[in-house]
Design a protein around this motif. Structure first.
Motif, PDB file in Angstrom:
ATOM      1  N   GLN A 236       3.826  13.399   3.094  1.00  0.00           N
ATOM      2  CA  GLN A 236       2.468  13.820   3.450  1.00  0.00           C
ATOM      3  C   GLN A 236       2.461  14.470   4.826  1.00  0.00           C
ATOM      4  O   GLN A 236       1.818  15.502   5.037  1.00  0.00           O
ATOM      5  CB  GLN A 236       1.516  12.623   3.453  1.00  0.00           C
ATOM      6  CG  GLN A 236       1.077  12.174   2.100  1.00  0.00           C
ATOM      7  CD  GLN A 236       0.102  11.012   2.175  1.00  0.00           C
ATOM      8  OE1 GLN A 236      -0.107  10.415   3.231  1.00  0.00           O
ATOM      9  NE2 GLN A 236      -0.505  10.680   1.058  1.00  0.00           N
TER      10      GLN A 236
ATOM     11  N   MET B 288       0.832  -1.196   0.000  1.00  0.00           N
ATOM     12  CA  MET B 288       0.000   0.000   0.000  1.00  0.00           C
ATOM     13  C   MET B 288       0.875   1.257   0.000  1.00  0.00           C
ATOM     14  O   MET B 288       0.605   2.210  -0.742  1.00  0.00           O
ATOM     15  CB  MET B 288      -0.903   0.018   1.242  1.00  0.00           C
ATOM     16  CG  MET B 288      -1.848   1.208   1.299  1.00  0.00           C
ATOM     17  SD  MET B 288      -2.824   1.276   2.799  1.00  0.00           S
ATOM     18  CE  MET B 288      -1.608   1.902   3.957  1.00  0.00           C
ATOM     19  N   ILE B 289       1.945   1.265   0.790  1.00  0.00           N
ATOM     20  CA  ILE B 289       2.833   2.424   0.848  1.00  0.00           C
ATOM     21  C   ILE B 289       3.555   2.618  -0.482  1.00  0.00           C
ATOM     22  O   ILE B 289       3.707   3.740  -0.961  1.00  0.00           O
ATOM     23  CB  ILE B 289       3.818   2.289   2.027  1.00  0.00           C
ATOM     24  CG1 ILE B 289       3.055   2.481   3.337  1.00  0.00           C
ATOM     25  CG2 ILE B 289       4.958   3.285   1.917  1.00  0.00           C
ATOM     26  CD1 ILE B 289       3.858   2.195   4.571  1.00  0.00           C
ATOM     27  N   ARG B 290       3.991   1.516  -1.091  1.00  0.00           N
ATOM     28  CA  ARG B 290       4.664   1.623  -2.396  1.00  0.00           C
ATOM     29  C   ARG B 290       3.730   2.164  -3.468  1.00  0.00           C
ATOM     30  O   ARG B 290       4.169   2.827  -4.402  1.00  0.00           O
ATOM     31  CB  ARG B 290       5.188   0.248  -2.823  1.00  0.00           C
ATOM     32  CG  ARG B 290       6.527  -0.062  -2.229  1.00  0.00           C
ATOM     33  CD  ARG B 290       7.181  -1.228  -2.952  1.00  0.00           C
ATOM     34  NE  ARG B 290       7.836  -2.057  -1.964  1.00  0.00           N
ATOM     35  CZ  ARG B 290       7.580  -3.320  -1.720  1.00  0.00           C
ATOM     36  NH1 ARG B 290       6.678  -3.963  -2.429  1.00  0.00           N
ATOM     37  NH2 ARG B 290       8.226  -3.983  -0.797  1.00  0.00           N
ATOM     38  N   ALA B 291       2.429   1.873  -3.371  1.00  0.00           N
ATOM     39  CA  ALA B 291       1.457   2.306  -4.378  1.00  0.00           C
ATOM     40  C   ALA B 291       1.042   3.769  -4.195  1.00  0.00           C
ATOM     41  O   ALA B 291       0.407   4.340  -5.083  1.00  0.00           O
ATOM     42  CB  ALA B 291       0.224   1.417  -4.325  1.00  0.00           C
ATOM     43  N   MET B 292       1.406   4.388  -3.075  1.00  0.00           N
ATOM     44  CA  MET B 292       1.013   5.777  -2.824  1.00  0.00           C
ATOM     45  C   MET B 292       1.763   6.724  -3.756  1.00  0.00           C
ATOM     46  O   MET B 292       2.932   6.512  -4.058  1.00  0.00           O
ATOM     47  CB  MET B 292       1.317   6.168  -1.378  1.00  0.00           C
ATOM     48  CG  MET B 292       0.485   5.469  -0.362  1.00  0.00           C
ATOM     49  SD  MET B 292       1.024   5.959   1.292  1.00  0.00           S
ATOM     50  CE  MET B 292      -0.533   6.367   2.004  1.00  0.00           C
ATOM     51  N   ASP B 293       1.063   7.785  -4.194  1.00  0.00           N
ATOM     52  CA  ASP B 293       1.690   8.802  -5.035  1.00  0.00           C
ATOM     53  C   ASP B 293       2.689   9.626  -4.221  1.00  0.00           C
ATOM     54  O   ASP B 293       3.744   9.990  -4.715  1.00  0.00           O
ATOM     55  CB  ASP B 293       0.628   9.732  -5.628  1.00  0.00           C
ATOM     56  CG  ASP B 293      -0.264   9.014  -6.635  1.00  0.00           C
ATOM     57  OD1 ASP B 293       0.191   8.004  -7.216  1.00  0.00           O
ATOM     58  OD2 ASP B 293      -1.417   9.447  -6.819  1.00  0.00           O
ATOM     59  N   VAL B 294       2.303   9.947  -2.980  1.00  0.00           N
ATOM     60  CA  VAL B 294       3.147  10.756  -2.103  1.00  0.00           C
ATOM     61  C   VAL B 294       3.488   9.905  -0.877  1.00  0.00           C
ATOM     62  O   VAL B 294       2.598   9.394  -0.214  1.00  0.00           O
ATOM     63  CB  VAL B 294       2.407  12.037  -1.662  1.00  0.00           C
ATOM     64  CG1 VAL B 294       3.262  12.879  -0.746  1.00  0.00           C
ATOM     65  CG2 VAL B 294       1.962  12.839  -2.874  1.00  0.00           C
ATOM     66  N   PRO B 295       4.759   9.737  -0.578  1.00  0.00           N
ATOM     67  CA  PRO B 295       5.146   8.923   0.577  1.00  0.00           C
ATOM     68  C   PRO B 295       4.599   9.503   1.894  1.00  0.00           C
ATOM     69  O   PRO B 295       4.409  10.720   1.999  1.00  0.00           O
ATOM     70  CB  PRO B 295       6.677   8.986   0.573  1.00  0.00           C
ATOM     71  CG  PRO B 295       7.064   9.469  -0.774  1.00  0.00           C
ATOM     72  CD  PRO B 295       5.915  10.256  -1.299  1.00  0.00           C
ATOM     73  N   PRO B 296       4.367   8.658   2.892  1.00  0.00           N
ATOM     74  CA  PRO B 296       3.804   9.124   4.155  1.00  0.00           C
ATOM     75  C   PRO B 296       4.641  10.223   4.827  1.00  0.00           C
ATOM     76  O   PRO B 296       4.087  11.162   5.388  1.00  0.00           O
ATOM     77  CB  PRO B 296       3.771   7.865   5.026  1.00  0.00           C
ATOM     78  CG  PRO B 296       3.702   6.742   4.057  1.00  0.00           C
ATOM     79  CD  PRO B 296       4.473   7.197   2.863  1.00  0.00           C
TER      80      PRO B 296
END
Length: 92
Positions: free
Chosen positions: A60, A49-57
């Motif tokens: 953000q 899920m984290i790898r699929a995010m456009d902006v890393p946590p």
């Protein structure tokens, strides 16, 4: 007459106690293995899920922190402006 009763003893079947202990230990091993497998699946899903995010946590969080600081600054300025206006109208 003094009647003396012999003390009663508990007759425990040690085979059943041993069997119960072995089954309990086996159940604990199976439960532990299940928890490890479930934790690995959840961890892997989180990484995907984290790898699929456009902006890393982390990015953000930095953006939200910046927004909060700007909103706080704007709120302070609005309060000071309203306070100055109120104090100016009272001085007249």
């Amino acid at each position: 007459m003094n009647h003396h009763k012999p003390p009663q003893t508990i007759d425990i079947d040690t085979r059943l106690v041993t069997t119960g202990a072995v089954l309990t230990a086996a159940g604990a091993v199976v439960a532990g293995t299940g928890m490890v497998i479930a934790a690995a699946a959840v961890f892997a899903a989180g990484r995907r899920m984290i790898r699929a995010m456009d902006v890393p946590p982390a990015q953000q969080a930095a953006m939200k922190w910046q927004q909060a600081k700007e909103a706080s600054r704007a709120g302070i300025q609005a309060w000071q402006s309203a306070s100055d206006t109120r104090n100016g109208s009272l001085a007249r």
